[in-house]
Design an enzyme around this catalytic site. Structure first.
Site, PDB file in Angstrom:
ATOM      1  CG  HIS A   1       0.958  -5.282  -0.180  1.00 23.26           C
ATOM      2  ND1 HIS A   1       0.858  -6.451  -0.888  1.00 23.26           N
ATOM      3  CD2 HIS A   1       2.085  -5.437   0.584  1.00 23.26           C
ATOM      4  CE1 HIS A   1       1.860  -7.258  -0.579  1.00 23.26           C
ATOM      5  NE2 HIS A   1       2.621  -6.665   0.314  1.00 23.26           N
TER       6      HIS A   1
ATOM      7  CG  HIS B   1      -2.081  -7.342  -4.836  1.00 24.86           C
ATOM      8  ND1 HIS B   1      -2.833  -7.716  -3.757  1.00 24.86           N
ATOM      9  CD2 HIS B   1      -0.979  -6.708  -4.331  1.00 24.86           C
ATOM     10  CE1 HIS B   1      -2.223  -7.354  -2.636  1.00 24.86           C
ATOM     11  NE2 HIS B   1      -1.109  -6.736  -2.962  1.00 24.86           N
TER      12      HIS B   1
ATOM     13  CB  CYS C   1      -5.264  -5.663  -2.456  1.00 27.39           C
ATOM     14  SG  CYS C   1      -6.209  -5.962  -3.969  1.00 27.39           S
TER      15      CYS C   1
END
Length: 352
Positions: free
Chosen positions: A320, A308, A255
């Site tokens: 993402h 994240h 991420c």
């Protein structure tokens, strides 16, 4: 004659003491090789590993264990014997022979990493503390059992209630209440229950407002935000890998390597990991295109940490690098049953 002999004996004794004090620890450790052990994470066998028993404690090869746990970006500096590794969320640092390791911006106490057979080894209690897991050796079948995320913590030498609470993003009160502790006295090896996830939530990065360097010559902030999102879309469909190295982009991302690259290509410099990125820019509640959204990941971390990061889009969606879908778009992200529940906060790094 007697004085001469006595003098020689004293000199020899001094030399021996000095030699023993400065000789490598591993030279005099009691080291026993153990049979190859299977590693099971939450009861599921995932790999095998070759442990050692050093001075009565079970140790595992540090690098191999790190990769098994998803810390695939690993660097070693031989000049200071220090490992630096990340799973994309948190940056860890541990030095061979050092009793203190770093987990993001927190310092934790661990058994020193040992050097044996040209390999770094870490004890099960130290690995548990460093990787936010609970590990133990199951003697019945000779396996290494890993509870991830950890629901308990084994007290390390030098630990305090305050430090343990801070590392797990909870309070001293909650930690003591969960374990029925009437005082701050704890013992090395003591097993502490980690407070419920609802009692732990990382908030430190919200307070941090570190400026973000911008090399771009563009002065129109709206244009920069739009360019960031458009650049992010160029990688739709790319794969996901925990702790992916920057060399693996644009084929594989985690991420934060994804957000770092996208912003870099627009002249904006942000750090490597999601938690470091969370310390940058300005905390915002009214979202705009290009803002960074931060979430915890309860399936991986019991300490409420940032786990994240994604980029907010103008229509309320998020683009993402997802562990399940790779680089993708999640519609109406804050209304999503999973992401809405795990949302922490947003930071704005695109500003003038």
């Amino acid at each position: 004659m007697r004085k001469t002999v006595k003098f020689i004996i004293q000199k020899v004794a001094i030399v021996l003491v000095v030699f023993l004090c400065f000789a490598p620890i591993s030279t005099y450790a009691q080291v026993v090789s153990l049979p190859t052990a299977g590693i099971a994470i939450n009861g599921k066998a995932v790999d095998g590993i070759k442990p050692l028993r050093i001075d009565g404690k079970v140790y595992l090869p540090f690098v191999k264990l790190s990769k098994i746990l998803g810390y695939n970006s690993i660097r070693y500096n031989p000049q200071n014997a220090t490992f630096q590794l990340t799973d994309g969320s948190t940056l860890l640092r541990a030095t061979v022979g050092g009793a203190i390791a770093r987990k993001s911006n927190e310092y934790i106490h661990i058994d020193p990493v040992r050097w044996q057979y040209n390999t770094a080894y870490i004890s099960l209690p130290a690995a548990s503390a460093l990787f936010n897991t609970y590990m133990y050796f199951k003697a019945e079948n000779g396996s290494i059992q890993v509870q991830k995320p950890a629901k308990q913590y084994i007290v390390q030498s030098g630990d305090t209630i305050y430090e343990i609470a801070r590392a797990h993003h909870t309070t001293e009160y909650q930690l003591k209440a969960t374990n029925n502790l009437k005082s701050n006295i704890i013992m090395v090896g003591q097993r502490l229950k980690i407070p419920a996830k609802s009692k732990m939530k990382e908030t430190e990065p919200i307070r941090e407002k570190a400026p973000v360097p911008m090399a771009t010559k563009q002065t129109n902030v709206s244009t920069i935000r739009g360019n960031v999102v458009n650049q992010a879309k160029q990688y739709l469909g790319a794969g996901y890998k925990f702790g992916a190295s920057l060399a693996e982009a644009p084929r594989l991302f985690d991420c934060s390597s994804y957000t770092q690259l996208v912003f870099k290509q627009n002249g904006i410099s942000i750090p490597r990991t999601s938690r470091e990125q969370a310390s940058k820019g300005q905390y915002v509640q009214k979202l705009q295109q290009g803002d960074l959204l931060f979430f915890t990941d309860t399936s991986l971390y019991s300490d409420g940490r940032v786990g994240h990061v994604g980029i907010y889009m103008a229509d309320g969606s998020m683009i993402h690098a997802s562990s399940s879908k790779g680089v993708s778009i999640t519609k109406n992200v804050l209304s999503n049953p999973y992401w809405g529940k795990n949302y922490l906060f947003a930071k704005r790094v695109i500003s003038r």
